[in-house]
Enzyme design. Sequence first.
Site, PDB file in Angstrom:
ATOM      1  N   ARG A 236       0.902  -1.231  -0.008  1.00 31.79           N
ATOM      2  CA  ARG A 236      -0.041  -0.020   0.022  1.00 31.79           C
ATOM      3  C   ARG A 236       0.924   1.012  -0.035  1.00 31.79           C
ATOM      4  O   ARG A 236       1.814   1.355   0.528  1.00 31.79           O
ATOM      5  CB  ARG A 236      -0.882  -0.008   1.116  1.00 31.79           C
ATOM      6  CG  ARG A 236      -2.081  -0.678   1.041  1.00 31.79           C
ATOM      7  CD  ARG A 236      -3.240  -0.432  -0.025  1.00 31.79           C
ATOM      8  NE  ARG A 236      -4.288  -1.278   0.218  1.00 31.79           N
ATOM      9  CZ  ARG A 236      -4.252  -2.427  -0.881  1.00 31.79           C
ATOM     10  NH1 ARG A 236      -3.348  -2.658  -1.669  1.00 31.79           N
ATOM     11  NH2 ARG A 236      -5.440  -3.024  -1.066  1.00 31.79           N
ATOM     12  N   ASP A 260       4.543  -0.252  -6.871  1.00 29.38           N
ATOM     13  CA  ASP A 260       3.206  -0.685  -7.463  1.00 29.38           C
ATOM     14  C   ASP A 260       2.200  -0.035  -7.085  1.00 29.38           C
ATOM     15  O   ASP A 260       1.014   0.066  -7.444  1.00 29.38           O
ATOM     16  CB  ASP A 260       3.115  -2.273  -7.620  1.00 29.38           C
ATOM     17  CG  ASP A 260       1.936  -2.796  -8.193  1.00 29.38           C
ATOM     18  OD1 ASP A 260       1.905  -2.180  -9.510  1.00 29.38           O
ATOM     19  OD2 ASP A 260       1.052  -3.423  -7.847  1.00 29.38           O
ATOM     20  N   GLU A 265      -2.147   7.792  -4.875  1.00 35.30           N
ATOM     21  CA  GLU A 265      -2.576   6.832  -6.515  1.00 35.30           C
ATOM     22  C   GLU A 265      -4.186   7.131  -6.773  1.00 35.30           C
ATOM     23  O   GLU A 265      -4.639   7.124  -7.838  1.00 35.30           O
ATOM     24  CB  GLU A 265      -2.161   5.380  -6.375  1.00 35.30           C
ATOM     25  CG  GLU A 265      -2.965   4.688  -5.354  1.00 35.30           C
ATOM     26  CD  GLU A 265      -2.664   3.175  -5.542  1.00 35.30           C
ATOM     27  OE1 GLU A 265      -1.487   2.809  -5.263  1.00 35.30           O
ATOM     28  OE2 GLU A 265      -3.747   2.308  -5.549  1.00 35.30           O
ATOM     29  N   HIS A 297      -0.337  -0.315  -9.702  1.00 36.52           N
ATOM     30  CA  HIS A 297      -1.334  -1.116  -8.940  1.00 36.52           C
ATOM     31  C   HIS A 297      -1.689  -2.442  -9.932  1.00 36.52           C
ATOM     32  O   HIS A 297      -2.913  -2.962  -9.903  1.00 36.52           O
ATOM     33  CB  HIS A 297      -2.462  -0.383  -8.249  1.00 36.52           C
ATOM     34  CG  HIS A 297      -2.916  -1.002  -7.062  1.00 36.52           C
ATOM     35  ND1 HIS A 297      -3.187  -0.219  -6.012  1.00 36.52           N
ATOM     36  CD2 HIS A 297      -2.921  -2.341  -6.648  1.00 36.52           C
ATOM     37  CE1 HIS A 297      -3.456  -1.175  -5.004  1.00 36.52           C
ATOM     38  NE2 HIS A 297      -3.472  -2.369  -5.241  1.00 36.52           N
TER      39      HIS A 297
HETATM   40  P1  NAI Z   1      -1.897 -10.941   5.102  1.00 38.57           P
HETATM   41  O1  NAI Z   1      -3.005 -10.645   5.764  1.00 38.57           O
HETATM   42  O2  NAI Z   1      -1.925 -12.473   4.637  1.00 38.57           O
HETATM   43  O3  NAI Z   1      -0.350 -10.748   5.692  1.00 38.57           O
HETATM   44  C1  NAI Z   1       0.062  -9.371   6.095  1.00 38.57           C
HETATM   45  C2  NAI Z   1       1.108  -9.830   7.385  1.00 38.57           C
HETATM   46  O4  NAI Z   1       1.548  -8.547   7.592  1.00 38.57           O
HETATM   47  C3  NAI Z   1       0.518 -10.493   8.292  1.00 38.57           C
HETATM   48  O5  NAI Z   1       1.457 -11.607   8.603  1.00 38.57           O
HETATM   49  C4  NAI Z   1       0.660  -9.237   9.523  1.00 38.57           C
HETATM   50  O6  NAI Z   1       0.999  -9.904  10.755  1.00 38.57           O
HETATM   51  C5  NAI Z   1       1.689  -8.826   8.876  1.00 38.57           C
HETATM   52  N1  NAI Z   1       1.843  -7.419   9.581  1.00 38.57           N
HETATM   53  C6  NAI Z   1       0.922  -6.463  10.049  1.00 38.57           C
HETATM   54  N2  NAI Z   1       1.379  -5.522  10.605  1.00 38.57           N
HETATM   55  C7  NAI Z   1       2.760  -5.431  10.289  1.00 38.57           C
HETATM   56  C8  NAI Z   1       3.825  -4.460  10.518  1.00 38.57           C
HETATM   57  N3  NAI Z   1       3.380  -3.344  11.074  1.00 38.57           N
HETATM   58  N4  NAI Z   1       5.133  -4.866  10.090  1.00 38.57           N
HETATM   59  C9  NAI Z   1       5.305  -5.716   9.320  1.00 38.57           C
HETATM   60  N5  NAI Z   1       4.198  -6.946   9.242  1.00 38.57           N
HETATM   61  C10 NAI Z   1       2.973  -6.476   9.726  1.00 38.57           C
HETATM   62  O7  NAI Z   1      -2.075 -10.108   3.862  1.00 38.57           O
HETATM   63  P2  NAI Z   1      -1.409 -10.259   2.375  1.00 38.57           P
HETATM   64  O8  NAI Z   1      -2.482 -11.220   1.551  1.00 38.57           O
HETATM   65  O9  NAI Z   1      -0.235 -11.015   2.418  1.00 38.57           O
HETATM   66  O10 NAI Z   1      -1.285  -9.011   1.619  1.00 38.57           O
HETATM   67  C11 NAI Z   1      -0.228  -8.061   2.085  1.00 38.57           C
HETATM   68  C12 NAI Z   1      -0.705  -6.872   1.594  1.00 38.57           C
HETATM   69  O11 NAI Z   1      -0.641  -6.447   0.326  1.00 38.57           O
HETATM   70  C13 NAI Z   1      -2.443  -6.363   1.648  1.00 38.57           C
HETATM   71  O12 NAI Z   1      -2.405  -5.565   3.052  1.00 38.57           O
HETATM   72  C14 NAI Z   1      -2.437  -5.284   0.710  1.00 38.57           C
HETATM   73  O13 NAI Z   1      -2.269  -4.074   1.221  1.00 38.57           O
HETATM   74  C15 NAI Z   1      -1.451  -5.669  -0.515  1.00 38.57           C
HETATM   75  N6  NAI Z   1      -2.045  -6.046  -1.555  1.00 38.57           N
HETATM   76  C16 NAI Z   1      -1.388  -5.453  -2.642  1.00 38.57           C
HETATM   77  C17 NAI Z   1      -1.987  -6.133  -3.895  1.00 38.57           C
HETATM   78  C18 NAI Z   1      -1.432  -5.365  -5.493  1.00 38.57           C
HETATM   79  O14 NAI Z   1      -1.947  -5.545  -6.352  1.00 38.57           O
HETATM   80  N7  NAI Z   1      -0.493  -4.636  -5.414  1.00 38.57           N
HETATM   81  C19 NAI Z   1      -3.079  -6.843  -4.100  1.00 38.57           C
HETATM   82  C20 NAI Z   1      -3.410  -7.606  -2.801  1.00 38.57           C
HETATM   83  C21 NAI Z   1      -2.707  -7.101  -1.554  1.00 38.57           C
END
Ligand code: NAI
Length: 330
Positions: A236, A260, A265, A297
Site C-alpha cells: 500500500r 506498484d 494513487e 497497482h
Molecule cells: P496477510 O494478511 O496475509 O499478511 C499480512 C502480514 O503482515 C501479516 O502476517 C501481519 O502479521 C503482517 N503485519 C501486520 N502489521 C505489520 C507491520 N507493522 N510490520 C510487519 N508486518 C506486519 O496479507 P497479504 O494477503 O499477504 O497482503 C499483504 C498486503 O498486500 C495487503 O495488506 C495489501 O495492502 C497488499 N496487496 C497488494 C496488491 C497489489 O495488487 N499490489 C494486491 C493484494 C494485496
Amino acid sequence: MDAKRIAVFSSKPYDKHFLDEANQGTGLTLDYFENRLKWETAKLTEGYDAVSCFVNDIVDRPVLETLVDNGIRMIALRCAGFNNVDLVAAKELGVQVARVPGYSPESVAEHTVAMILALNRKITKAYNRVKEHNFDLDGLLGFNLQKSTVGIIGTGKIGLATMRALSGFGCRLLCYDPYPSEEAAKYGEYCDLDRLYRESDVISLHCPLTEESYHLINAQTIAQMKAGVMLINTSRGALVNAQDALDGMKQGKIGYLGLDVYELEGDLFFRDLSGKVLHDDVFALLLSYPNVLVTGHQGYFTKEALSEIGQTTIDNLQAHFEGRQTGNEL
Ligand code: NAI
C-alpha cells in the site's frame, strides 16, 4: 431470494468480464459504474441493495451514512486490503463489510519478483536501447540475486509467496512480522527491523497499511539502510513517505525504487492520463528517475486472481443475502 441489485464501483471492462462470469445463475443484478465510490457518487446507490468497491474507493463515515440512508447494509470489497473503509463507522451503522482475503498471493509475489529483476537488470533501459539498435552494455550492469540479502516486511500470504519464489534464486532471506509464521521461518530468518534494514540489499514490503505501518519507510528508517538498497512496495502506497524516498534517491542511499502502489494513487491510477500534466510534483520527479520503476497497482492483475476475486465477491454477496457467514467478513 428476491432479485438483489448491486452497484459495482470503480469497475473496468475486465472486472465486468470476471464478475459476470462468476454471477451466472445467481439471480443478482450487477450494475457497473466506472466512478469511484466517494461522497459525491454515493447518491448513485439509491435503489440498490449492496455495493462492491475496490482499493481507491473512499468508504468513510459520510459515505456509509448515505449508503445506510439508501437502505444498503452490505459492502463487498474486491480486494484484500481494507484501509479505505471506516470499519468502526460501518459496525456502528450496521453495515457488513466483506473482503477477498487470499486471492492468488502468487500474482502479487510474482510481480514483486518481476520488479526486482527489471530494476536490477535495467530491462526497460535495455529494451529501449535495443529498439534503437544500440547494443552497448555500458550502464546496464546488474548484480546476482543469488547470495544477496532480501528483507521481507510482512510474512503473510504474499510475503510468504515472495519468499518462496526468491528462495529459488538462492537469496538469503531476512524477515520481520509481529506475528511470525512457522512456514516463513522455513525460508528465512526472522529478525528485528533494525537488522533487516542494516543487512538487506533488497527490501520488499508486504504488510497491510495500519496506523502503526503508516510511513514505515521514512527518513529515519531509510538512514538505517545499506547505501544503494533496492526498495520495493507492492503493498500500500502510504507505507512509504514518498518525499523521504525521493530524498533518499537524491542522496544515493536508495539505489533502486520499485513502486506498484503510491500514497496519492487515488487520483492517478487505473485510468489513462496520457497527454495530461501531472500535478503531483513528487510523483512526477520519481517517474523521471532512471532507477525508479512504477507500475499502476497491477500486482494483482492476473487472470487467476481476477477470476478468484470475481468468485469470492459473488459468494460474499450471496452469503450476506442468505444470512450465511463466509469468514471473509471484517
Ligand atoms: P496477510 O494478511 O496475509 O499478511 C499480512 C502480514 O503482515 C501479516 O502476517 C501481519 O502479521 C503482517 N503485519 C501486520 N502489521 C505489520 C507491520 N507493522 N510490520 C510487519 N508486518 C506486519 O496479507 P497479504 O494477503 O499477504 O497482503 C499483504 C498486503 O498486500 C495487503 O495488506 C495489501 O495492502 C497488499 N496487496 C497488494 C496488491 C497489489 O495488487 N499490489 C494486491 C493484494 C494485496
